[in-house]
Scaffold this motif. Structure first.
Motif, PDB file in Angstrom:
ATOM      1  N   THR A 145      -8.516   2.958  12.743  1.00 56.52           N
ATOM      2  CA  THR A 145      -7.317   2.192  13.084  1.00 56.52           C
ATOM      3  C   THR A 145      -6.194   2.328  12.059  1.00 56.52           C
ATOM      4  O   THR A 145      -5.221   1.580  12.109  1.00 56.52           O
ATOM      5  N   PHE A 146      -6.319   3.264  11.130  1.00 59.19           N
ATOM      6  CA  PHE A 146      -5.245   3.446  10.162  1.00 59.19           C
ATOM      7  C   PHE A 146      -5.183   4.891   9.684  1.00 59.19           C
ATOM      8  O   PHE A 146      -6.172   5.625   9.744  1.00 59.19           O
ATOM      9  N   ASP A 147      -3.997   5.262   9.220  1.00 59.25           N
ATOM     10  CA  ASP A 147      -3.809   6.563   8.590  1.00 59.25           C
ATOM     11  C   ASP A 147      -3.331   6.331   7.163  1.00 59.25           C
ATOM     12  O   ASP A 147      -3.249   5.190   6.693  1.00 59.25           O
ATOM     13  N   CYS A 148      -2.999   7.414   6.458  1.00 59.67           N
ATOM     14  CA  CYS A 148      -2.637   7.297   5.051  1.00 59.67           C
ATOM     15  C   CYS A 148      -1.362   6.467   4.868  1.00 59.67           C
ATOM     16  O   CYS A 148      -1.295   5.609   3.975  1.00 59.67           O
ATOM     17  N   GLU A 149      -0.355   6.688   5.700  1.00 55.86           N
ATOM     18  CA  GLU A 149       0.904   5.970   5.559  1.00 55.86           C
ATOM     19  C   GLU A 149       0.709   4.472   5.783  1.00 55.86           C
ATOM     20  O   GLU A 149       1.256   3.637   5.055  1.00 55.86           O
ATOM     21  N   LYS A 150      -0.062   4.130   6.797  1.00 61.03           N
ATOM     22  CA  LYS A 150      -0.308   2.716   7.097  1.00 61.03           C
ATOM     23  C   LYS A 150      -1.032   2.042   5.930  1.00 61.03           C
ATOM     24  O   LYS A 150      -0.642   0.951   5.484  1.00 61.03           O
ATOM     25  N   MET A 151      -2.069   2.688   5.393  1.00 60.52           N
ATOM     26  CA  MET A 151      -2.812   2.094   4.283  1.00 60.52           C
ATOM     27  C   MET A 151      -1.951   2.034   3.026  1.00 60.52           C
ATOM     28  O   MET A 151      -2.045   1.074   2.254  1.00 60.52           O
ATOM     29  N   ARG A 152      -1.091   3.012   2.826  1.00 60.81           N
ATOM     30  CA  ARG A 152      -0.190   2.980   1.671  1.00 60.81           C
ATOM     31  C   ARG A 152       0.743   1.762   1.755  1.00 60.81           C
ATOM     32  O   ARG A 152       1.005   1.096   0.761  1.00 60.81           O
ATOM     33  N   GLU A 153       1.229   1.464   2.961  1.00 58.57           N
ATOM     34  CA  GLU A 153       2.102   0.300   3.130  1.00 58.57           C
ATOM     35  C   GLU A 153       1.335  -1.000   2.943  1.00 58.57           C
ATOM     36  O   GLU A 153       1.869  -1.969   2.390  1.00 58.57           O
ATOM     37  N   TYR A 154       0.085  -1.032   3.398  1.00 60.82           N
ATOM     38  CA  TYR A 154      -0.748  -2.215   3.145  1.00 60.82           C
ATOM     39  C   TYR A 154      -0.874  -2.445   1.635  1.00 60.82           C
ATOM     40  O   TYR A 154      -0.754  -3.577   1.149  1.00 60.82           O
ATOM     41  N   ALA A 155      -1.155  -1.368   0.897  1.00 55.79           N
ATOM     42  CA  ALA A 155      -1.325  -1.484  -0.551  1.00 55.79           C
ATOM     43  C   ALA A 155      -0.035  -1.966  -1.216  1.00 55.79           C
ATOM     44  O   ALA A 155      -0.074  -2.782  -2.150  1.00 55.79           O
ATOM     45  N   ALA A 156       1.100  -1.477  -0.728  1.00 54.96           N
ATOM     46  CA  ALA A 156       2.385  -1.892  -1.292  1.00 54.96           C
ATOM     47  C   ALA A 156       2.633  -3.379  -1.076  1.00 54.96           C
ATOM     48  O   ALA A 156       3.319  -4.030  -1.874  1.00 54.96           O
ATOM     49  N   LEU A 157       2.068  -3.944  -0.004  1.00 53.54           N
ATOM     50  CA  LEU A 157       2.214  -5.377   0.260  1.00 53.54           C
ATOM     51  C   LEU A 157       1.327  -6.228  -0.646  1.00 53.54           C
ATOM     52  O   LEU A 157       1.533  -7.431  -0.759  1.00 53.54           O
ATOM     53  N   GLY A 158       0.339  -5.596  -1.267  1.00 55.74           N
ATOM     54  CA  GLY A 158      -0.525  -6.327  -2.187  1.00 55.74           C
ATOM     55  C   GLY A 158      -2.014  -6.208  -1.911  1.00 55.74           C
ATOM     56  O   GLY A 158      -2.826  -6.711  -2.696  1.00 55.74           O
ATOM     57  N   VAL A 159      -2.388  -5.568  -0.810  1.00 51.43           N
ATOM     58  CA  VAL A 159      -3.817  -5.409  -0.510  1.00 51.43           C
ATOM     59  C   VAL A 159      -4.465  -4.583  -1.619  1.00 51.43           C
ATOM     60  O   VAL A 159      -4.015  -3.473  -1.918  1.00 51.43           O
ATOM     61  N   ASN A 160      -5.496  -5.127  -2.256  1.00 52.19           N
ATOM     62  CA  ASN A 160      -6.169  -4.401  -3.339  1.00 52.19           C
ATOM     63  C   ASN A 160      -7.678  -4.296  -3.135  1.00 52.19           C
ATOM     64  O   ASN A 160      -8.399  -3.836  -4.026  1.00 52.19           O
ATOM     65  N   ARG A 161      -8.158  -4.742  -1.973  1.00 51.24           N
ATOM     66  CA  ARG A 161      -9.577  -4.609  -1.629  1.00 51.24           C
ATOM     67  C   ARG A 161      -9.668  -4.372  -0.129  1.00 51.24           C
ATOM     68  O   ARG A 161      -9.009  -5.056   0.653  1.00 51.24           O
ATOM     69  N   VAL A 162     -10.480  -3.397   0.268  1.00 49.19           N
ATOM     70  CA  VAL A 162     -10.656  -3.078   1.685  1.00 49.19           C
ATOM     71  C   VAL A 162     -12.136  -3.181   2.028  1.00 49.19           C
ATOM     72  O   VAL A 162     -12.998  -2.698   1.277  1.00 49.19           O
ATOM     73  N   SER A 163     -12.429  -3.829   3.143  1.00 46.35           N
ATOM     74  CA  SER A 163     -13.797  -3.955   3.631  1.00 46.35           C
ATOM     75  C   SER A 163     -13.898  -3.204   4.953  1.00 46.35           C
ATOM     76  O   SER A 163     -13.214  -3.555   5.921  1.00 46.35           O
ATOM     77  N   MET A 164     -14.713  -2.152   4.974  1.00 46.03           N
ATOM     78  CA  MET A 164     -14.819  -1.304   6.171  1.00 46.03           C
ATOM     79  C   MET A 164     -16.223  -1.365   6.763  1.00 46.03           C
ATOM     80  O   MET A 164     -17.222  -1.303   6.044  1.00 46.03           O
ATOM     81  N   GLY A 165     -16.276  -1.449   8.068  1.00 51.72           N
ATOM     82  CA  GLY A 165     -17.543  -1.458   8.772  1.00 51.72           C
ATOM     83  C   GLY A 165     -18.020  -0.052   9.061  1.00 51.72           C
ATOM     84  O   GLY A 165     -17.385   0.680   9.822  1.00 51.72           O
ATOM     85  N   LEU A 166     -19.121   0.348   8.435  1.00 49.02           N
ATOM     86  CA  LEU A 166     -19.773   1.626   8.757  1.00 49.02           C
ATOM     87  C   LEU A 166     -20.959   1.361   9.672  1.00 49.02           C
ATOM     88  O   LEU A 166     -21.110   1.999  10.698  1.00 49.02           O
ATOM     89  N   GLN A 167     -21.806   0.436   9.293  1.00 54.68           N
ATOM     90  CA  GLN A 167     -23.034   0.023   9.994  1.00 54.68           C
ATOM     91  C   GLN A 167     -24.133   1.073   9.887  1.00 54.68           C
ATOM     92  O   GLN A 167     -25.259   0.762   9.538  1.00 54.68           O
ATOM     93  N   SER A 168     -23.834   2.329  10.217  1.00 47.02           N
ATOM     94  CA  SER A 168     -24.845   3.386  10.181  1.00 47.02           C
ATOM     95  C   SER A 168     -24.125   4.730  10.165  1.00 47.02           C
ATOM     96  O   SER A 168     -22.964   4.821  10.582  1.00 47.02           O
TER      97      SER A 168
END
Length: 371
Positions: free
Chosen positions: A102-125
């Motif tokens: 649900t995200f690409d590099c540009e989207k995640m870069r903008e999230y980080a610029a807003l202050g996001v400093n931890r990401v939790s991703m669901g792999l499951q398996s």
């Protein structure tokens, strides 16, 4: 409200597709205009907490659902509202749950610029058959690409969600998943046993599923404990493992029975002697009258004592017997505690008790008898 200890949770209920095991308050993504309407409702709720002085927070957690379905502009609007009401303290932990597709590099870069400093991703398996049964929309290659993106924008604090006791899963397939995750070297790993929740597709199909036996499930649990432990992850909570200093600061607030504010549909807040619960109906939450749909529970000393023990025993550090006595006005049975110690389910050291890894696995039955 205790200064400098508050956590802020924001629920984002949108998903690309609801997983077959999920009973959370979530639903397939709406149109952008409908998501905008939801964001506006969350902003109204955030602003309802406004007072003369800003409320200090040290953790912010965007959970779901799939918060990474929000556009950076939508997330930015929420952050601007937060900053009007709350003081986000220096070195705060700001977590965003994300689905790998649900995200690409540009989207995640903008999230980080807003202050996001931890990401939790669901792999499951890592295995296609297991992911398909769970209804996940990604494969392991998708996950690895997403992980590289998060790392490339400078976010090094990453949690990976795993599941075990999945239909068709074996101890061997789980071990391959664990080794693949360790190669990525995330700071944190969550590993949850699959629970067949009533009303979910997996619950309805359970008679047709090839589920691991109880013995295999316990073998999987021990494999997770041992494999992650050998790789340097501390088993600090029943389902959570972290490298030193990388424990989830936000989730520790729940387990340590500390105060937090929850914003969004189905979110809960715990302030002073009250717990507030928001409606699970989207139409009610979107209404300007959403506050009238809140449930309010008064937390008395008996409930506070029960929750202190029940939540605290989820943690490796356990609980203080004297603190439990001060809250509840009664003692826990030392005979029962000693029996659990003798059986290898519990540790007893001076004023503290805690569960062993063996005890973690059967914690529900221990808590039911002890409390």
């Amino acid at each position: 409200m205790k200064a400098n200890t508050l956590g802020l949770y924001l629920h984002v209920p949108f998903c690309v597709r609801k997983c077959s095991y999920c009973d959370f308050c979530s639903f397939p993504a709406l149109s952008e205009s409908e998501k905008d309407e939801y964001v506006d409702a969350e902003i109204r709720e955030i602003l309802s907490y406004k007072r003369a002085d800003k409320i200090p927070v040290e953790t912010v957690f965007f959970g779901g659902g799939t918060p990474s379905l929000l556009t950076p502009n939508q997330l930015s609007k929420i952050f601007r509202a937060i900053e009007k009401v709350f003081l986000i303290l220096p070195n705060s932990e700001i977590t965003l749950e994300a689905n790998p597709k649900t995200f690409d590099c540009e989207k995640m870069r903008e999230y980080a610029a807003l202050g996001v400093n931890r990401v939790s991703m669901g792999l499951q398996s890592i295995h296609e058959n297991e992911l398909k049964i769970l209804g996940r929309i990604h494969n392991f290659d998708d996950f690895k690409r997403a992980y590289e993106i998060v790392d490339s924008v400078g976010i090094s604090n990453v949690n990976v969600d795993l599941m075990y006791a999945i239909p068709e899963q074996t101890p061997e397939s789980l071990l391959k998943t664990l080794r693949s995750v360790i190669e990525l070297s995330p700071s944190h790993v969550s590993a949850y046993s699959l629970i067949l929740e009533e009303g979910t597709p997996l619950y309805n199909a359970q008679k047709r599923l090839s589920l691991p036996s109880d013995e295999q499930e316990y073998e999987m649990y021990l494999s997770i404990c041992n494999t992650l432990g050998e790789a340097g992850y501390s088993h600090y909570e029943i389902s959570n493992y972290a490298r030193a200093g990388c424990e989830s600061r936000h989730n520790l607030k729940y387990w340590q029975n500390r105060e937090y504010i929850g914003v969004g549909i189905s979110a809960y807040s715990y302030l002073g002697d009250r717990r507030y619960g928001n409606t699970r109906l989207l139409s009610e939450y979107l209404s300007p009258r959403y506050e009238s749909y809140r449930e309010v529970e008064y937390v008395d000393s008996a409930t506070r004592a029960f929750e202190y023990a029940m939540l605290g025993l989820r943690l490796k550090e356990g609980i203080s017997l004297s603190k439990y006595r001060n809250i509840s006005g009664r003692e826990l049975s030392i005979d029962k505690i000693q029996a659990y110690v003798d059986a290898g389910y519990m540790n007893l050291s001076a004023d503290r008790i805690s569960l062993t890894e063996k005890g973690f696995y059967v914690s529900n039955s221990i808590l039911a008898e002890l409390l």
